[in-house]
Design a protein around this motif. Structure first.
Motif, mmCIF file in Angstrom:
data_model
loop_
_atom_site.group_PDB
_atom_site.id
_atom_site.type_symbol
_atom_site.label_atom_id
_atom_site.label_comp_id
_atom_site.label_asym_id
_atom_site.label_seq_id
_atom_site.Cartn_x
_atom_site.Cartn_y
_atom_site.Cartn_z
ATOM 1 N N THR A 4 -7.777 10.051 3.917
ATOM 2 C CA THR A 4 -9.051 9.879 3.986
ATOM 3 C C THR A 4 -9.754 8.587 3.498
ATOM 4 O OG1 THR A 4 -9.364 12.386 3.820
ATOM 5 C CG2 THR A 4 -11.192 11.084 3.061
ATOM 6 N N PRO A 5 -9.117 8.189 2.510
ATOM 7 C CA PRO A 5 -9.689 6.910 1.782
ATOM 8 C C PRO A 5 -9.542 5.867 3.036
ATOM 9 C CG PRO A 5 -8.148 7.894 0.235
ATOM 10 C CD PRO A 5 -8.034 8.669 1.514
ATOM 11 N N SER A 6 -8.636 5.820 4.036
ATOM 12 C CA SER A 6 -8.821 4.620 5.223
ATOM 13 C C SER A 6 -10.041 5.052 5.894
ATOM 14 C CB SER A 6 -7.234 4.835 5.939
ATOM 15 O OG SER A 6 -6.392 4.317 5.009
ATOM 16 N N TRP A 7 -10.522 6.133 6.117
ATOM 17 C CA TRP A 7 -11.407 6.188 7.047
ATOM 18 C C TRP A 7 -12.889 5.844 6.381
ATOM 19 C CZ3 TRP A 7 -10.958 7.413 11.914
ATOM 20 C CH2 TRP A 7 -9.686 8.072 12.675
ATOM 21 N N GLU A 8 -12.769 5.837 5.167
ATOM 22 C CA GLU A 8 -14.311 5.500 4.642
ATOM 23 C C GLU A 8 -15.016 4.224 4.964
ATOM 24 O OE1 GLU A 8 -13.280 5.846 0.313
ATOM 25 O OE2 GLU A 8 -13.564 8.284 0.279
ATOM 26 N N GLY A 9 -13.944 3.232 5.072
ATOM 27 C CA GLY A 9 -14.586 2.031 5.704
ATOM 28 C C GLY A 9 -14.754 1.986 6.998
ATOM 29 N N CYS A 10 -14.381 2.932 7.855
ATOM 30 C CA CYS A 10 -14.676 2.995 9.319
ATOM 31 C C CYS A 10 -16.274 3.923 9.500
ATOM 32 C CB CYS A 10 -13.659 3.898 10.236
ATOM 33 S SG CYS A 10 -12.134 3.168 10.052
#
Length: 552
Positions: A196-202
């Motif tokens: 999930t943390p990787s999607w936050e910037g998307c």
């Protein structure tokens, strides 16, 4: 697994991209967007779509040390062919040729690229990739975007996003929210396996515009040489307070022997005195914090002034390497490797730097609070980049998402093994001890093809170079530091003004540096912050604040 980002600074990119966009007329690329204005950076407004549901894949070889959404698993040996599992059903079946624009840190692949040909067979489509060297990525990006012929898949670097990127995404790229938000991502299991943390910037101003290339969520940390420090002090470094850290610095510094506790480094127009680690020690927020409903920048905090005072105290005591204002990042790494410097702020991949001399041990100082309280570590973007899909009809977008799902095949899958190692005998061999070693052709073709820049599995901790101790140390640090992660409240937001105020920001940064070096007084810093707040930061705050209110 290291990303080499030297040679392409944020300043270089912003300058080049900014000039390029203006000169080459990006206005056509932005057609259809809300023009200018303080909050026109919003690529969307109103609804905040759910992030993709995280569904970890648990098939495949068992890691030697388990991972989680924030901790990388450790694999001490490559998976055996018999352990591999299938992560996708059939080929991606993408119609026509797929064009792409990606970065590379490797020499160009040879014209005759058997790995790319094999990948096209595995993926079921023809690929036409512009693989761009890092040092020319910015101008190439600006040229391609302004030229009106946008590739199907375009890589946006998380650490060097171009000016007005929300407007660019909205004008030229597909809003993926209806395909990936919430449980919809389950149609693409390998993408649902991305933490999930990787999607936050998307999720940019509430909408999803890309597929992330995952990295651990940790921002900067203080890398250490525990082996040398133990030889000098009798114990590995484990300070719990500011005073204990000061004592550690004093114990290991010996200027007559050219040995210093810490090195900062030059960042072009500014100097980084390990600001993130030191600031976190004093509770300085991760860029911004919410005080009630109001955003407050870290430089507005009294805790920042405490941080500056402490850094100056360490510098005046002689614990920083005296060349810190001019040392490059690569020179600081050399000093760490040869023991001239024993602590230096860097990313987590520095612990497992494969170029380190044999026998050198790296670790990271576990964050702590100056007064002995709980430590914090700033959460980074959790991704190297994200891949955006050119606007197209739903059928084409689904095809390209299926392709990215294939490229994100996890470690231990048949597809992931091929993408990492190519074909047996041609691109890799397996040694008698079980290690998988790339052949000359594999080394020349797999990395330079840059398929892993379009989409990739979650990063793991593994290495073809023997470094079991450092893999275990990195894992242990991540487990202990994960509860300390502090997010920024402006993740996914955009300020048009923030990208145009480098001169005032650099001027204040320079004043702070002059204070640390003893060339100006503390009052000059306070006065500089007040001026910067009035000329710059209040407007930036207003832009972020308005977006926060729209999305709340």
């Amino acid at each position: 697994m290291n990303d080499t980002t030297s040679g392409l600074s944020r300043r270089t990119f912003l300058t080049a991209a900014g000039v390029g966009l203006a000169v080459l007329g990006l206005g056509s690329a932005l057609a259809g967007c809300t023009p200018g204005g303080a909050t026109s950076g919003a690529a969307g407004s109103g609804a905040l779509v759910p992030l993709p549901t995280y569904v970890p894949i648990t098939k495949g070889p068992t890691p030697d040390l388990a991972g989680s959404a924030t901790v990388q698993p450790v694999y001490l040996s490559a998976p055996k062919e018999a352990e591999l599992f299938t992560s996708v059903s059939g080929k991606a079946a993408v119609s026509g040729t797929v064009s792409g624009f990606v970065i590379s840190y490797s020499p160009p692949a040879p014209a005759s690229n058997s790995y790319l040909q094999a990948a096209e067979q595995e993926l079921g489509c023809k690929l036409d990739l512009q693989v761009v060297p890092a040092d020319s990525f910015a101008p190439k990006f600006a040229t391609v975007m302004a030229g009106g012929s946008v590739p199907d898949l375009v890589e946006f670097l998380a650490f060097q996003l171009p000016p007005s990127y929300p407007q660019l995404l909205k004008a030229q790229f597909a809003d993926l929210s209806d395909h990936l938000s919430g449980d919809k991502v389950k149609a693409y299991p390998n993408l649902a396996n991305l933490p999930t943390p990787s999607w936050e910037g998307c999720r940019i101003n509430g909408r999803i515009y890309g597929v992330p290339v995952n990295r651990p969520p940790f921002g900067n940390m203080l890398i250490s040489r525990p082996d040398v420090i133990k030889d000098l002090t009798g114990a590995e470094p484990a300070p719990k307070t500011k005073d204990e850290f000061t004592e550690l610095c004093k114990a290991v510094t010996d200027a007559k022997r050219n040995r210093y506790a810490i090195s900062g480094q030059s960042n072009g127009d500014s100097v980084d005195w390990a600001y993130d680690f030191m600031g976190a020690m004093f509770g300085v927020p991760n860029g911004w914090e919410l005080q009630g409903s109001k955003l407050v920048h870290k430089w507005e905090s009294d805790r920042w002034l405490e941080t500056l005072s402490y850094i100056k105290e360490l510098k005046d005591a002689g614990y920083y390497h005296p060349d810190t204002p001019s040392i490059s990042g690569s020179q600081a790494k050399t000093y760490m490797a040869n023991g001239t410097v024993l602590m230096h702020q860097d990313g987590i991949s520095a612990i497992i730097d494969p170029s380190a001399p044999e026998g050198v041990v790296y670790d990271a100082i576990l964050p702590f609070a100056a007064d002995g309280g709980d430590g914090i570590v700033y959460q980074g973007s959790s991704m190297f980049s994200f891949t955006a899909i050119k606007q197209a009809d739903d059928a084409r977008v689904k095809e390209l998402l299926t392709l990215l799902n294939h490229l994100a095949a996890p470690y231990g899958s048949t597809e992931g093994f091929f993408l990492q190692y190519g074909r047996a005998g041609e691109h890799h061999t397996r040694e008698a001890d079980g290690r998988v070693v790339l052949t000359e052709a594999g080394s020349a073709q797999i990395g330079p093809t840059s398929l892993n820049r379009l989409a990739a599995a979650p990063q793991i901790l593994a290495s073809a170079v023997p470094m079991e101790e450092r893999l275990r140390r990195s894992h242990a640090w991540q487990e202990q530091a994960s509860p300390m992660l502090q997010k920024s409240p402006i993740t996914g937001l955009y300020s048009e003004t923030a990208g145009k105020t480098s001169s005032s920001t650099n001027a204040l940064s320079s004043t702070m540096n002059e204070y640390v070096l003893g060339r100006t007084g503390f009052d000059a810093v306070k006065s500089g912050i007040a001026s910067w707040k009035k000329s710059t930061n209040d407007k930036v705050r207003a832009e972020y604040q308005e977006q926060l209110e729209k999305l709340s």
